[in-house]
Design a protein around this motif. Structure first.
Motif, PDB file in Angstrom:
ATOM      1  N   SER A 129      43.466  36.411  45.695  1.00 45.41           N
ATOM      2  CA  SER A 129      43.376  35.940  44.310  1.00 45.41           C
ATOM      3  C   SER A 129      42.259  36.653  43.551  1.00 45.41           C
ATOM      4  CB  SER A 129      43.168  34.428  44.262  1.00 45.41           C
ATOM      5  OG  SER A 129      41.862  34.081  44.687  1.00 45.41           O
ATOM      6  N   LEU A 130      41.412  37.385  44.275  1.00 48.02           N
ATOM      7  CA  LEU A 130      40.327  38.145  43.651  1.00 48.02           C
ATOM      8  C   LEU A 130      40.831  39.496  43.150  1.00 48.02           C
ATOM      9  CD1 LEU A 130      37.492  37.609  46.283  1.00 48.02           C
ATOM     10  CD2 LEU A 130      37.638  36.562  44.021  1.00 48.02           C
ATOM     11  N   ASP A 131      40.100  40.085  42.233  1.00 46.55           N
ATOM     12  CA  ASP A 131      40.364  41.455  41.802  1.00 46.55           C
ATOM     13  C   ASP A 131      39.704  42.371  42.829  1.00 46.55           C
ATOM     14  OD1 ASP A 131      40.605  43.930  40.642  1.00 46.55           O
ATOM     15  OD2 ASP A 131      39.327  43.481  38.918  1.00 46.55           O
ATOM     16  N   LEU A 132      40.505  42.916  43.736  1.00 45.39           N
ATOM     17  CA  LEU A 132      39.963  43.749  44.809  1.00 45.39           C
ATOM     18  C   LEU A 132      39.987  45.233  44.469  1.00 45.39           C
ATOM     19  CD1 LEU A 132      41.524  41.807  47.793  1.00 45.39           C
ATOM     20  CD2 LEU A 132      39.148  41.743  47.010  1.00 45.39           C
ATOM     21  N   SER A 133      40.245  45.548  43.205  1.00 44.05           N
ATOM     22  CA  SER A 133      40.201  46.954  42.786  1.00 44.05           C
ATOM     23  C   SER A 133      38.748  47.437  42.658  1.00 44.05           C
ATOM     24  CB  SER A 133      40.931  47.151  41.461  1.00 44.05           C
ATOM     25  OG  SER A 133      40.270  46.464  40.414  1.00 44.05           O
ATOM     26  N   GLN A 134      37.832  46.485  42.643  1.00 46.79           N
ATOM     27  CA  GLN A 134      36.399  46.771  42.586  1.00 46.79           C
ATOM     28  C   GLN A 134      35.730  46.110  43.789  1.00 46.79           C
ATOM     29  OE1 GLN A 134      34.851  48.605  40.130  1.00 46.79           O
ATOM     30  NE2 GLN A 134      36.915  49.026  39.389  1.00 46.79           N
ATOM     31  N   PRO A 135      34.562  46.602  44.214  1.00 43.49           N
ATOM     32  CA  PRO A 135      33.830  45.929  45.304  1.00 43.49           C
ATOM     33  C   PRO A 135      33.524  44.473  44.939  1.00 43.49           C
ATOM     34  CG  PRO A 135      32.911  48.100  44.902  1.00 43.49           C
ATOM     35  CD  PRO A 135      33.882  47.826  43.777  1.00 43.49           C
ATOM     36  N   VAL A 136      33.424  43.627  45.955  1.00 38.92           N
ATOM     37  CA  VAL A 136      33.152  42.203  45.760  1.00 38.92           C
ATOM     38  C   VAL A 136      31.842  41.819  46.435  1.00 38.92           C
ATOM     39  CG1 VAL A 136      35.558  41.521  45.476  1.00 38.92           C
ATOM     40  CG2 VAL A 136      34.583  41.603  47.765  1.00 38.92           C
ATOM     41  N   ILE A 137      31.294  40.697  46.021  1.00 45.37           N
ATOM     42  CA  ILE A 137      30.030  40.195  46.563  1.00 45.37           C
ATOM     43  C   ILE A 137      30.326  39.130  47.609  1.00 45.37           C
ATOM     44  CG2 ILE A 137      27.890  38.972  46.021  1.00 45.37           C
ATOM     45  CD1 ILE A 137      28.195  40.165  43.156  1.00 45.37           C
ATOM     46  N   VAL A 138      29.689  39.265  48.768  1.00 41.19           N
ATOM     47  CA  VAL A 138      29.808  38.288  49.850  1.00 41.19           C
ATOM     48  C   VAL A 138      28.485  37.532  49.923  1.00 41.19           C
ATOM     49  CG1 VAL A 138      30.148  37.968  52.326  1.00 41.19           C
ATOM     50  CG2 VAL A 138      31.369  39.799  51.129  1.00 41.19           C
ATOM     51  N   ASP A 139      28.564  36.210  49.980  1.00 37.56           N
ATOM     52  CA  ASP A 139      27.366  35.372  50.050  1.00 37.56           C
ATOM     53  C   ASP A 139      27.471  34.445  51.253  1.00 37.56           C
ATOM     54  OD1 ASP A 139      25.037  33.996  49.524  1.00 37.56           O
ATOM     55  OD2 ASP A 139      25.852  32.868  47.837  1.00 37.56           O
ATOM     56  N   LEU A 160      36.940  46.313  49.657  1.00 42.20           N
ATOM     57  CA  LEU A 160      38.177  45.998  50.387  1.00 42.20           C
ATOM     58  C   LEU A 160      39.353  46.483  49.561  1.00 42.20           C
ATOM     59  CD1 LEU A 160      37.184  42.330  51.267  1.00 42.20           C
ATOM     60  CD2 LEU A 160      37.061  44.302  52.792  1.00 42.20           C
ATOM     61  N   ASN A 161      39.605  47.777  49.588  1.00 38.63           N
ATOM     62  CA  ASN A 161      40.610  48.329  48.685  1.00 38.63           C
ATOM     63  C   ASN A 161      41.992  48.518  49.304  1.00 38.63           C
ATOM     64  OD1 ASN A 161      39.987  50.495  50.275  1.00 38.63           O
ATOM     65  ND2 ASN A 161      38.927  51.633  48.683  1.00 38.63           N
ATOM     66  N   LYS A 162      42.182  48.094  50.560  1.00 37.00           N
ATOM     67  CA  LYS A 162      43.492  48.169  51.210  1.00 37.00           C
ATOM     68  C   LYS A 162      43.846  46.790  51.761  1.00 37.00           C
ATOM     69  CE  LYS A 162      42.405  52.705  52.941  1.00 37.00           C
ATOM     70  NZ  LYS A 162      41.995  53.369  54.169  1.00 37.00           N
ATOM     71  N   VAL A 163      45.124  46.509  51.830  1.00 38.46           N
ATOM     72  CA  VAL A 163      45.587  45.229  52.370  1.00 38.46           C
ATOM     73  C   VAL A 163      45.060  45.035  53.792  1.00 38.46           C
ATOM     74  CG1 VAL A 163      47.635  43.926  53.088  1.00 38.46           C
ATOM     75  CG2 VAL A 163      47.631  45.140  50.898  1.00 38.46           C
ATOM     76  N   GLU A 164      45.106  46.087  54.595  1.00 37.69           N
ATOM     77  CA  GLU A 164      44.620  45.996  55.979  1.00 37.69           C
ATOM     78  C   GLU A 164      43.129  45.665  56.039  1.00 37.69           C
ATOM     79  OE1 GLU A 164      46.303  45.879  58.889  1.00 37.69           O
ATOM     80  OE2 GLU A 164      48.026  45.828  57.544  1.00 37.69           O
ATOM     81  N   ASP A 165      42.349  46.180  55.076  1.00 37.25           N
ATOM     82  CA  ASP A 165      40.921  45.872  55.021  1.00 37.25           C
ATOM     83  C   ASP A 165      40.701  44.381  54.796  1.00 37.25           C
ATOM     84  OD1 ASP A 165      40.567  48.590  55.257  1.00 37.25           O
ATOM     85  OD2 ASP A 165      39.921  48.887  53.167  1.00 37.25           O
ATOM     86  N   VAL A 166      41.470  43.803  53.891  1.00 40.04           N
ATOM     87  CA  VAL A 166      41.342  42.373  53.596  1.00 40.04           C
ATOM     88  C   VAL A 166      41.720  41.552  54.828  1.00 40.04           C
ATOM     89  CG1 VAL A 166      42.127  40.470  52.132  1.00 40.04           C
ATOM     90  CG2 VAL A 166      41.802  42.746  51.144  1.00 40.04           C
ATOM     91  N   LYS A 167      42.795  41.926  55.490  1.00 40.29           N
ATOM     92  CA  LYS A 167      43.223  41.210  56.699  1.00 40.29           C
ATOM     93  C   LYS A 167      42.142  41.252  57.776  1.00 40.29           C
ATOM     94  CE  LYS A 167      48.196  41.922  56.204  1.00 40.29           C
ATOM     95  NZ  LYS A 167      49.368  42.583  56.826  1.00 40.29           N
ATOM     96  N   GLU A 206      31.953  40.361  37.998  1.00 38.00           N
ATOM     97  CA  GLU A 206      31.992  39.945  36.590  1.00 38.00           C
ATOM     98  C   GLU A 206      32.287  38.466  36.401  1.00 38.00           C
ATOM     99  OE1 GLU A 206      34.706  42.194  37.599  1.00 38.00           O
ATOM    100  OE2 GLU A 206      33.122  43.651  37.817  1.00 38.00           O
ATOM    101  N   ARG A 207      32.883  37.819  37.395  1.00 38.62           N
ATOM    102  CA  ARG A 207      33.328  36.445  37.220  1.00 38.62           C
ATOM    103  C   ARG A 207      32.523  35.466  38.072  1.00 38.62           C
ATOM    104  NH1 ARG A 207      39.615  36.943  38.482  1.00 38.62           N
ATOM    105  NH2 ARG A 207      39.913  39.029  37.707  1.00 38.62           N
ATOM    106  N   ALA A 208      32.518  34.239  37.656  1.00 37.02           N
ATOM    107  CA  ALA A 208      31.861  33.191  38.425  1.00 37.02           C
ATOM    108  C   ALA A 208      32.823  32.604  39.458  1.00 37.02           C
ATOM    109  CB  ALA A 208      31.373  32.091  37.499  1.00 37.02           C
ATOM    110  N   PHE A 209      34.077  33.022  39.414  1.00 39.05           N
ATOM    111  CA  PHE A 209      35.116  32.552  40.331  1.00 39.05           C
ATOM    112  C   PHE A 209      34.790  32.998  41.742  1.00 39.05           C
ATOM    113  CE2 PHE A 209      39.427  33.273  42.190  1.00 39.05           C
ATOM    114  CZ  PHE A 209      39.851  31.962  42.197  1.00 39.05           C
ATOM    115  N   ALA A 210      34.719  32.051  42.683  1.00 40.60           N
ATOM    116  CA  ALA A 210      34.380  32.362  44.073  1.00 40.60           C
ATOM    117  C   ALA A 210      35.413  31.733  45.005  1.00 40.60           C
ATOM    118  CB  ALA A 210      32.991  31.830  44.409  1.00 40.60           C
TER     119      ALA A 210
END
Length: 78
Positions: free
Chosen positions: A48-58, A7-14, A33-37
C-alpha cells in the motif's frame, strides 16, 4: 532507530516481509513525504506504500533494529 531502505522489486518486498515476520517487535515502515505508516511484517500493508522511492523503517528496540538491519543489509539506502 530509523533507517532508509530501497525496495524497488516485488521480490525485495517479499524478502523484507519474510525477515520482518521473524521479529517480535513493531517494524513500522512509511514513505518520506507522508505520515501514513504500515506494519512491515504485512505484505498487503507494504504494497500500500509508494515503493517507487526509498522508505523509512522505524524500530524502537535498538537491539532488534541492529539485528534486522543486518538481515536486510542489501536493501539499506546509502
Amino acid at each position: 532507530m530509523e533507517f532508509i531502505v530501497d525496495l524497488n522489486k516485488v521480490e525485495d518486498v517479499k524478502k523484507f516481509v519474510k525477515y520482518a515476520e521473524r521479529y517480535d517487535v513493531d517494524i513500522i515502515v512509511r514513505n518520506r513525504e507522508r505520515a501514513f505508516a504500515v506494519d512491515g511484517s504485512s505484505i498487503m500493508a507494504m504494497f500500500s506504500l509508494d515503493l517507487s522511492q526509498p522508505v523509512i523503517v522505524d524500530i524502537k528496540d535498538n537491539e532488534a533494529a541492529e539485528s534486522f538491519k543486518q538481515d536486510i543489509s542489501k536493501f539499506i539506502y546509502c
